[in-house]
Scaffold this motif. Structure first.
Motif, PDB file in Angstrom:
ATOM      1  N   LEU A 169       0.829  -1.204   0.000  1.00 42.83           N
ATOM      2  CA  LEU A 169       0.000   0.000   0.000  1.00 42.83           C
ATOM      3  C   LEU A 169       0.865   1.256   0.000  1.00 42.83           C
ATOM      4  CD1 LEU A 169      -2.995   0.848   0.129  1.00 42.83           C
ATOM      5  CD2 LEU A 169      -2.760   0.974   2.613  1.00 42.83           C
ATOM      6  N   THR A 170       1.942   1.232   0.772  1.00 38.58           N
ATOM      7  CA  THR A 170       2.853   2.379   0.821  1.00 38.58           C
ATOM      8  C   THR A 170       3.518   2.604  -0.526  1.00 38.58           C
ATOM      9  OG1 THR A 170       3.294   1.914   3.160  1.00 38.58           O
ATOM     10  CG2 THR A 170       4.827   3.374   2.030  1.00 38.58           C
ATOM     11  N   ALA A 171       3.896   1.523  -1.196  1.00 38.76           N
ATOM     12  CA  ALA A 171       4.528   1.644  -2.514  1.00 38.76           C
ATOM     13  C   ALA A 171       3.575   2.259  -3.530  1.00 38.76           C
ATOM     14  CB  ALA A 171       4.998   0.273  -2.990  1.00 38.76           C
ATOM     15  N   VAL A 172       2.296   1.900  -3.437  1.00 37.46           N
ATOM     16  CA  VAL A 172       1.302   2.475  -4.350  1.00 37.46           C
ATOM     17  C   VAL A 172       1.187   3.978  -4.121  1.00 37.46           C
ATOM     18  CG1 VAL A 172      -1.150   2.539  -4.924  1.00 37.46           C
ATOM     19  CG2 VAL A 172      -0.003   0.346  -4.617  1.00 37.46           C
ATOM     20  N   TYR A 173       1.110   4.393  -2.859  1.00 40.17           N
ATOM     21  CA  TYR A 173       1.028   5.815  -2.546  1.00 40.17           C
ATOM     22  C   TYR A 173       2.298   6.540  -2.993  1.00 40.17           C
ATOM     23  CZ  TYR A 173      -3.306   5.980   0.133  1.00 40.17           C
ATOM     24  OH  TYR A 173      -4.617   5.960   0.500  1.00 40.17           O
ATOM     25  N   ASN A 175       4.259   6.044  -5.437  1.00 42.18           N
ATOM     26  CA  ASN A 175       4.349   6.265  -6.878  1.00 42.18           C
ATOM     27  C   ASN A 175       3.493   7.428  -7.361  1.00 42.18           C
ATOM     28  OD1 ASN A 175       6.173   4.179  -7.361  1.00 42.18           O
ATOM     29  ND2 ASN A 175       4.550   2.650  -7.486  1.00 42.18           N
ATOM     30  N   HIS A 176       2.659   7.977  -6.470  1.00 42.80           N
ATOM     31  CA  HIS A 176       1.831   9.121  -6.851  1.00 42.80           C
ATOM     32  C   HIS A 176       2.545  10.446  -6.618  1.00 42.80           C
ATOM     33  CE1 HIS A 176      -1.956   7.110  -7.840  1.00 42.80           C
ATOM     34  NE2 HIS A 176      -1.704   6.275  -6.857  1.00 42.80           N
ATOM     35  N   PHE A 177       3.746  10.399  -6.021  1.00 38.92           N
ATOM     36  CA  PHE A 177       4.444  11.628  -5.687  1.00 38.92           C
ATOM     37  C   PHE A 177       5.779  11.689  -6.413  1.00 38.92           C
ATOM     38  CE2 PHE A 177       1.680  10.708  -2.066  1.00 38.92           C
ATOM     39  CZ  PHE A 177       0.987  11.905  -1.976  1.00 38.92           C
ATOM     40  N   ASN A 178       6.367  12.885  -6.401  1.00 35.80           N
ATOM     41  CA  ASN A 178       7.624  13.070  -7.118  1.00 35.80           C
ATOM     42  C   ASN A 178       8.798  12.555  -6.294  1.00 35.80           C
ATOM     43  OD1 ASN A 178       8.328  15.140  -5.231  1.00 35.80           O
ATOM     44  ND2 ASN A 178       7.081  16.573  -6.392  1.00 35.80           N
ATOM     45  N   ASP A 179       9.978  12.628  -6.880  1.00 38.13           N
ATOM     46  CA  ASP A 179      11.169  12.054  -6.256  1.00 38.13           C
ATOM     47  C   ASP A 179      11.500  12.693  -4.917  1.00 38.13           C
ATOM     48  OD1 ASP A 179      11.390  10.433  -8.427  1.00 38.13           O
ATOM     49  OD2 ASP A 179      12.873  11.669  -9.463  1.00 38.13           O
ATOM     50  N   ALA A 180      11.126  13.961  -4.745  1.00 34.37           N
ATOM     51  CA  ALA A 180      11.492  14.657  -3.514  1.00 34.37           C
ATOM     52  C   ALA A 180      10.778  14.091  -2.295  1.00 34.37           C
ATOM     53  CB  ALA A 180      11.175  16.150  -3.653  1.00 34.37           C
ATOM     54  N   VAL A 181       9.588  13.544  -2.479  1.00 34.79           N
ATOM     55  CA  VAL A 181       8.803  13.045  -1.350  1.00 34.79           C
ATOM     56  C   VAL A 181       8.941  11.541  -1.175  1.00 34.79           C
ATOM     57  CG1 VAL A 181       6.472  12.940  -0.376  1.00 34.79           C
ATOM     58  CG2 VAL A 181       7.182  14.926  -1.668  1.00 34.79           C
ATOM     59  N   GLN A 182       9.376  10.853  -2.196  1.00 35.47           N
ATOM     60  CA  GLN A 182       9.466   9.400  -2.124  1.00 35.47           C
ATOM     61  C   GLN A 182      10.336   8.893  -0.979  1.00 35.47           C
ATOM     62  OE1 GLN A 182      10.455   7.807  -5.964  1.00 35.47           O
ATOM     63  NE2 GLN A 182       8.473   8.333  -6.856  1.00 35.47           N
ATOM     64  N   PRO A 183      11.427   9.589  -0.601  1.00 33.24           N
ATOM     65  CA  PRO A 183      12.195   9.103   0.556  1.00 33.24           C
ATOM     66  C   PRO A 183      11.371   8.978   1.831  1.00 33.24           C
ATOM     67  CG  PRO A 183      13.508  10.668  -0.672  1.00 33.24           C
ATOM     68  CD  PRO A 183      12.138  10.687  -1.289  1.00 33.24           C
ATOM     69  N   PHE A 184      10.363   9.850   2.003  1.00 27.74           N
ATOM     70  CA  PHE A 184       9.500   9.746   3.184  1.00 27.74           C
ATOM     71  C   PHE A 184       8.827   8.375   3.232  1.00 27.74           C
ATOM     72  CE2 PHE A 184       5.073   9.966   4.645  1.00 27.74           C
ATOM     73  CZ  PHE A 184       5.272  10.260   5.984  1.00 27.74           C
ATOM     74  N   LEU A 186       9.857   5.683   1.609  1.00 28.65           N
ATOM     75  CA  LEU A 186      10.889   4.654   1.743  1.00 28.65           C
ATOM     76  C   LEU A 186      11.280   4.466   3.204  1.00 28.65           C
ATOM     77  CD1 LEU A 186      13.164   5.508  -1.322  1.00 28.65           C
ATOM     78  CD2 LEU A 186      11.633   3.545  -1.066  1.00 28.65           C
ATOM     79  N   TYR A 187      11.394   5.580   3.939  1.00 29.87           N
ATOM     80  CA  TYR A 187      11.703   5.484   5.366  1.00 29.87           C
ATOM     81  C   TYR A 187      10.552   4.840   6.132  1.00 29.87           C
ATOM     82  CZ  TYR A 187      15.936   8.299   4.923  1.00 29.87           C
ATOM     83  OH  TYR A 187      17.187   8.746   4.592  1.00 29.87           O
ATOM     84  N   SER A 188       9.321   5.103   5.704  1.00 31.47           N
ATOM     85  CA  SER A 188       8.169   4.462   6.337  1.00 31.47           C
ATOM     86  C   SER A 188       8.209   2.953   6.121  1.00 31.47           C
ATOM     87  CB  SER A 188       6.863   5.035   5.773  1.00 31.47           C
ATOM     88  OG  SER A 188       6.738   6.406   6.071  1.00 31.47           O
TER      89      SER A 188
END
Length: 216
Positions: A169-173, A175-184, A186-188
């Motif tokens: 579910l986290t991976a799906v969410y 992919n809806h955001f840009n690279d700048a937010v994806q680390p958040f 990934l840390y989750s």
């Protein structure tokens, strides 16, 4: 433009021509506080990941950005303006040349400052986390009689499946955001990979003591 501008300025007064920046570039805000000598007392750059309205407006999800070029440009503008106090800048990266372009300067706090994390938000976040762990514990309570192994192994199996669902579910969410937010996100996911096994082991140790009648 040379033909239209005199007509518009005659009707509306002094006007400024602003370049059209094609969509696709990240928008940034700079908030800076300077003293009466235009020395920067504090400054921060943050990217606007999500806005309301979605096609352009006040930011509702931001991230701290390491953009010293934007910060320095803002400070130099305040020096030229002989500014004192707080100032808010809006920039956007031009996808044509990847250069940040100034959109506007506001002599006030941005509207996004009103979007603080309130006690209600904290309560909702706490409720969601509580329901996640309660649902996982209930799934284990129903499923463990049909799962092979000791209680710790059973718990690891059930919590492992729940963890996989959470990660998916986290991976799906993400992919809806840009690279700048994806680390958040990934840390989750990393946090989940650490936390779920720990809670599973704790559950495997505590559950038999709390529910002796269901001990199998």
């Amino acid at each position: 433009m040379r033909t239209i501008y005199p007509q518009i300025s005659a009707e509306q007064g002094v006007c400024y021509v602003q370049d059209f920046v094609p969509p696709g570039g990240m928008q940034y805000k700079v908030d800076m506080l300077v003293d009466d000598g235009q020395r920067a007392l504090a400054g921060v750059v943050y990217g606007k990941t999500r806005m309301y309205p979605p096609d352009g407006g006040s930011s509702v999800l931001n991230f701290s950005a390491d953009r010293p070029d934007i910060l320095d440009l803002s400070r130099r503008m305040l020096v030229e303006l002989k500014w004192t106090g707080f100032c808010d800048f809006d920039f956007v990266d031009d996808p044509r040349d990847n250069v940040a372009k100034l959109m506007e300067i506001n002599p006030r706090f941005p509207e996004s400052f009103n979007n603080n994390f309130s006690s209600t938000d904290f309560a909702i976040s706490f409720f969601y986390n509580f329901m996640l762990w309660l649902a996982t514990a209930w799934i284990f309570h129903l499923a463990h009689p049909n799962v092979k192994g000791g209680f710790i192994l059973k718990s690891l199996k059930v919590y492992g499946l729940t963890c996989l669902f959470f990660l998916s579910l986290t991976a799906v969410y993400m992919n809806h955001f840009n690279d700048a937010v994806q680390p958040f996100y990934l840390y989750s996911m990393l946090d989940a990979l650490i936390l779920f096994p720990l809670v599973a082991v704790a559950n495997g140790l505590i559950y038999p003591k709390l529910f002796k009648a269901n001990h199998r």
